[in-house]
Design an enzyme around this catalytic site. Structure first.
Site, PDB file in Angstrom:
ATOM      1  N   ARG A  53       0.853  -1.185   0.000  1.00 44.47           N
ATOM      2  CA  ARG A  53       0.000   0.000   0.000  1.00 44.47           C
ATOM      3  C   ARG A  53       0.889   1.236   0.000  1.00 44.47           C
ATOM      4  O   ARG A  53       2.106   1.124   0.139  1.00 44.47           O
ATOM      5  CB  ARG A  53      -0.955  -0.033   1.211  1.00 44.47           C
ATOM      6  CG  ARG A  53      -0.265  -0.531   2.476  1.00 44.47           C
ATOM      7  CD  ARG A  53      -0.728   0.133   3.679  1.00 44.47           C
ATOM      8  NE  ARG A  53      -0.551   1.558   3.626  1.00 44.47           N
ATOM      9  CZ  ARG A  53       0.622   2.174   3.844  1.00 44.47           C
ATOM     10  NH1 ARG A  53       1.730   1.513   4.119  1.00 44.47           N
ATOM     11  NH2 ARG A  53       0.699   3.486   3.785  1.00 44.47           N
ATOM     12  N   ALA A  55       1.009   5.091  -2.254  1.00 46.54           N
ATOM     13  CA  ALA A  55       0.965   5.354  -3.694  1.00 46.54           C
ATOM     14  C   ALA A  55       2.224   4.891  -4.459  1.00 46.54           C
ATOM     15  O   ALA A  55       2.121   4.162  -5.448  1.00 46.54           O
ATOM     16  CB  ALA A  55       0.687   6.839  -3.917  1.00 46.54           C
ATOM     17  N   ARG A  90      -6.929  -0.257  -7.397  1.00 42.30           N
ATOM     18  CA  ARG A  90      -7.186   0.850  -6.445  1.00 42.30           C
ATOM     19  C   ARG A  90      -7.328   2.144  -7.246  1.00 42.30           C
ATOM     20  O   ARG A  90      -6.471   2.457  -8.075  1.00 42.30           O
ATOM     21  CB  ARG A  90      -6.060   0.974  -5.407  1.00 42.30           C
ATOM     22  CG  ARG A  90      -6.080  -0.190  -4.412  1.00 42.30           C
ATOM     23  CD  ARG A  90      -5.276   0.110  -3.169  1.00 42.30           C
ATOM     24  NE  ARG A  90      -5.963   1.022  -2.269  1.00 42.30           N
ATOM     25  CZ  ARG A  90      -5.390   1.546  -1.185  1.00 42.30           C
ATOM     26  NH1 ARG A  90      -4.127   1.278  -0.894  1.00 42.30           N
ATOM     27  NH2 ARG A  90      -6.065   2.355  -0.394  1.00 42.30           N
ATOM     28  N   GLN A 203      -2.613   2.946   9.801  1.00 48.30           N
ATOM     29  CA  GLN A 203      -1.291   2.985   9.162  1.00 48.30           C
ATOM     30  C   GLN A 203      -0.274   3.720  10.032  1.00 48.30           C
ATOM     31  O   GLN A 203       0.924   3.576   9.820  1.00 48.30           O
ATOM     32  CB  GLN A 203      -1.386   3.666   7.784  1.00 48.30           C
ATOM     33  CG  GLN A 203      -2.060   2.829   6.719  1.00 48.30           C
ATOM     34  CD  GLN A 203      -3.517   3.179   6.566  1.00 48.30           C
ATOM     35  OE1 GLN A 203      -4.175   3.591   7.533  1.00 48.30           O
ATOM     36  NE2 GLN A 203      -4.052   3.022   5.368  1.00 48.30           N
ATOM     37  N   ASP A 243      -1.480  10.812  -2.276  1.00 49.19           N
ATOM     38  CA  ASP A 243      -1.800   9.750  -3.241  1.00 49.19           C
ATOM     39  C   ASP A 243      -2.015  10.299  -4.642  1.00 49.19           C
ATOM     40  O   ASP A 243      -1.914   9.571  -5.626  1.00 49.19           O
ATOM     41  CB  ASP A 243      -3.049   8.996  -2.789  1.00 49.19           C
ATOM     42  CG  ASP A 243      -2.732   8.187  -1.554  1.00 49.19           C
ATOM     43  OD1 ASP A 243      -2.765   8.747  -0.450  1.00 49.19           O
ATOM     44  OD2 ASP A 243      -2.386   6.999  -1.707  1.00 49.19           O
ATOM     45  N   ASN A 253      -5.013  12.828  -0.046  1.00 45.87           N
ATOM     46  CA  ASN A 253      -4.246  11.925   0.826  1.00 45.87           C
ATOM     47  C   ASN A 253      -5.227  11.188   1.741  1.00 45.87           C
ATOM     48  O   ASN A 253      -6.447  11.376   1.659  1.00 45.87           O
ATOM     49  CB  ASN A 253      -3.206  12.717   1.631  1.00 45.87           C
ATOM     50  CG  ASN A 253      -2.202  11.820   2.329  1.00 45.87           C
ATOM     51  OD1 ASN A 253      -1.656  10.897   1.702  1.00 45.87           O
ATOM     52  ND2 ASN A 253      -1.944  12.046   3.593  1.00 45.87           N
ATOM     53  N   LYS A 254      -4.703  10.374   2.600  1.00 46.57           N
ATOM     54  CA  LYS A 254      -5.515   9.539   3.497  1.00 46.57           C
ATOM     55  C   LYS A 254      -6.584  10.355   4.218  1.00 46.57           C
ATOM     56  O   LYS A 254      -6.335  11.491   4.637  1.00 46.57           O
ATOM     57  CB  LYS A 254      -4.572   8.862   4.496  1.00 46.57           C
ATOM     58  CG  LYS A 254      -5.218   7.950   5.497  1.00 46.57           C
ATOM     59  CD  LYS A 254      -6.087   6.872   4.867  1.00 46.57           C
ATOM     60  CE  LYS A 254      -5.361   6.024   3.834  1.00 46.57           C
ATOM     61  NZ  LYS A 254      -6.261   5.197   3.035  1.00 46.57           N
TER      62      LYS A 254
HETATM   63  O1  MRU Z   1      -4.594   3.478   1.765  1.00 50.62           O
HETATM   64  P1  MRU Z   1      -3.084   3.599   1.803  1.00 50.62           P
HETATM   65  O2  MRU Z   1      -2.486   3.026   3.035  1.00 50.62           O
HETATM   66  O3  MRU Z   1      -2.462   3.068   0.535  1.00 50.62           O
HETATM   67  O4  MRU Z   1      -2.856   5.168   1.836  1.00 50.62           O
HETATM   68  C1  MRU Z   1      -1.561   5.672   1.896  1.00 50.62           C
HETATM   69  C2  MRU Z   1      -1.505   7.132   2.038  1.00 50.62           C
HETATM   70  O5  MRU Z   1      -2.504   7.812   2.073  1.00 50.62           O
HETATM   71  C3  MRU Z   1      -0.154   7.756   2.039  1.00 50.62           C
HETATM   72  O6  MRU Z   1      -0.121   8.891   2.852  1.00 50.62           O
HETATM   73  C4  MRU Z   1       0.182   8.153   0.604  1.00 50.62           C
HETATM   74  O7  MRU Z   1       0.041   7.058  -0.263  1.00 50.62           O
HETATM   75  C5  MRU Z   1       1.540   8.681   0.467  1.00 50.62           C
HETATM   76  S1  MRU Z   1       2.688   7.377   0.593  1.00 50.62           S
HETATM   77  C6  MRU Z   1       4.233   7.920   0.276  1.00 50.62           C
END
Ligand code: MRU
Length: 363
Positions: A53, A55, A90, A203, A243, A253-254
């Site tokens: 997981r 990006a 995704r 996470q 992302d 982002n998340k």
């Molecule tokens: O759902 P995830 O765990 O894949 O989400 C990850 C994030 O939101 C990270 O902050 C983002 O991908 C940046 S990773 C360098």
């Protein structure tokens, strides 16, 4: 980065077995399980189920998926088939489409007999480039942290808040948001990181595990604590990952990132986004209306996974039987809430002009 003193990337090629190996992140931070990804279905599952997981890591994994597809059947039809099969795993992280587009463009002019090797070589290149990009994000972000440390009038650490895991596990190595932290710590700057747990998938526990392994002082907090800490002067800066960032500087982002940015704005805390260039979607201008937000399974909300006192990893139900749940996985922070974008080339304003100046070749 290191786990128990041994260097790991988040994925690697097993030359003897001729197969990709990953860390199955669903069991971290409690158990580090390594998995071989040997079929196209394994690749789709690994991305969809978030065994891998983040990006940049999703993008690199997809490139290895394309390499397997070419080893199985190097036809033009199979390039398209593999592209579509992997792309739908995704929807929000743009690095997935970026990597697949790059593979397709690279492979189309190559003879079928040479495509398998060319695709594998390209996957290795994409993985290595990711490491270098993140290392440079770290060097550029380090300067911001150095300035904050220089302005401290006490021996207090520079307090950095982060959300989700934009660490080495979310990339091939270094991480994006964590790279400035690792660089600052290694440079002897006194830092401390507030780590948001980041419900529903927690996470933040991955971020805490990474920081712990590297010896970076940190504190694991609830997602709701950040605003309070900012009001009390306990946060000097925020650094998050992304992302997908639009050509105009809106940052997806998340889920929960937007609320951190609002609290940061209200408290004059600088809010930075660590942005590798493959995460910029040059085709999108308005993040809120144009970026598809992944809606994940509601089991992630109604249940929570953790380690029991007896050491087993288990999932328990949190919400009452019968209550409906909703699970949007990402949100968009508008550019006006972003202090700067820390890219591999330098720190850019979160604006169309800033990004165009930094990356003129994409205009
Ligand atoms: O759902 P995830 O765990 O894949 O989400 C990850 C994030 O939101 C990270 O902050 C983002 O991908 C940046 S990773 C360098």
């Amino acid at each position: 980065m290191k786990v128990d003193g041994k260097h790991f990337r988040s994925l690697w090629w097993n030359h003897d077995a001729g197969v990709l190996e990953i860390i199955d992140q669903r069991w971290l931070p409690h158990d580090m399980r390594i998995q071989q990804v040997g079929t196209m279905q394994d690749f789709a599952n690994a991305i969809r189920e978030m065994r891998v997981r983040g990006a940049p890591l999703i993008g690199a994994t997809a490139a290895y998926g394309m390499a397997l597809a070419m080893a199985e059947n190097p036809s033009n039809d199979n390039i398209e088939k593999a592209w579509a099969f992997l792309e739908e795993t995704r929807p929000t992280a743009i690095n997935l489409r970026w990597a697949l587009d790059r593979c397709r463009l690279h492979l189309q002019p190559i003879n079928e007999s040479e495509r398998a090797q060319a695709a594998l070589t390209l996957a290795h290149e994409i993985a290595d480039e990711d490491v270098e990009i993140n290392r440079n994000i770290g060097i550029n972000g380090l300067e911001i942290i150095r300035d904050l440390a220089a302005n401290k009038t006490t021996d207090e650490p520079v307090n950095i808040l982060t959300h989700c895991n934009a660490g080495w596990l979310a990339t091939v190595d270094w991480g994006t948001a964590t790279s400035p932290m690792f660089h600052a710590h290694d440079a002897g700057i006194n830092i401390h990181v507030w780590v948001d747990e980041t419900r529903p998938r927690n996470q933040g526990a991955l971020t805490a595990w990474e920081l712990l392994s590297h010896g970076v002082p940190h504190t694991y907090i609830t997602d709701n604590a950040g605003g309070h800490l900012m009001q009390h002067g306990m946060v000097d800066m925020v650094i998050v990952g992304t992302d997908r960032t639009t050509r105009t500087g809106d940052v997806c982002n998340k889920i929960g990132t937007y609320l951190k940015a609002l609290a940061a704005k209200d408290n004059n805390v600088p809010f930075y986004v660590a942005l590798p260039s493959p995460t910029i979607d040059w085709t999108v201008s308005d993040g809120i209306t144009e970026i598809p937000i992944e809606q994940r399974n509601v089991d992630e909300i109604t249940h929570i996974q953790g380690k029991t006192n007896s050491g087993t990893i288990e999932s328990v139900q949190v919400s009452p039987d019968g209550s409906p749940a909703g699970n949007p996985a990402f949100d968009v922070t508008p550019k006006h809430l972003v202090t700067g974008l820390i890219t591999e080339r330098g720190v850019s304003a979160a604006s169309a002009e800033g990004l165009a100046d930094m990356f003129p070749e994409f205009q």
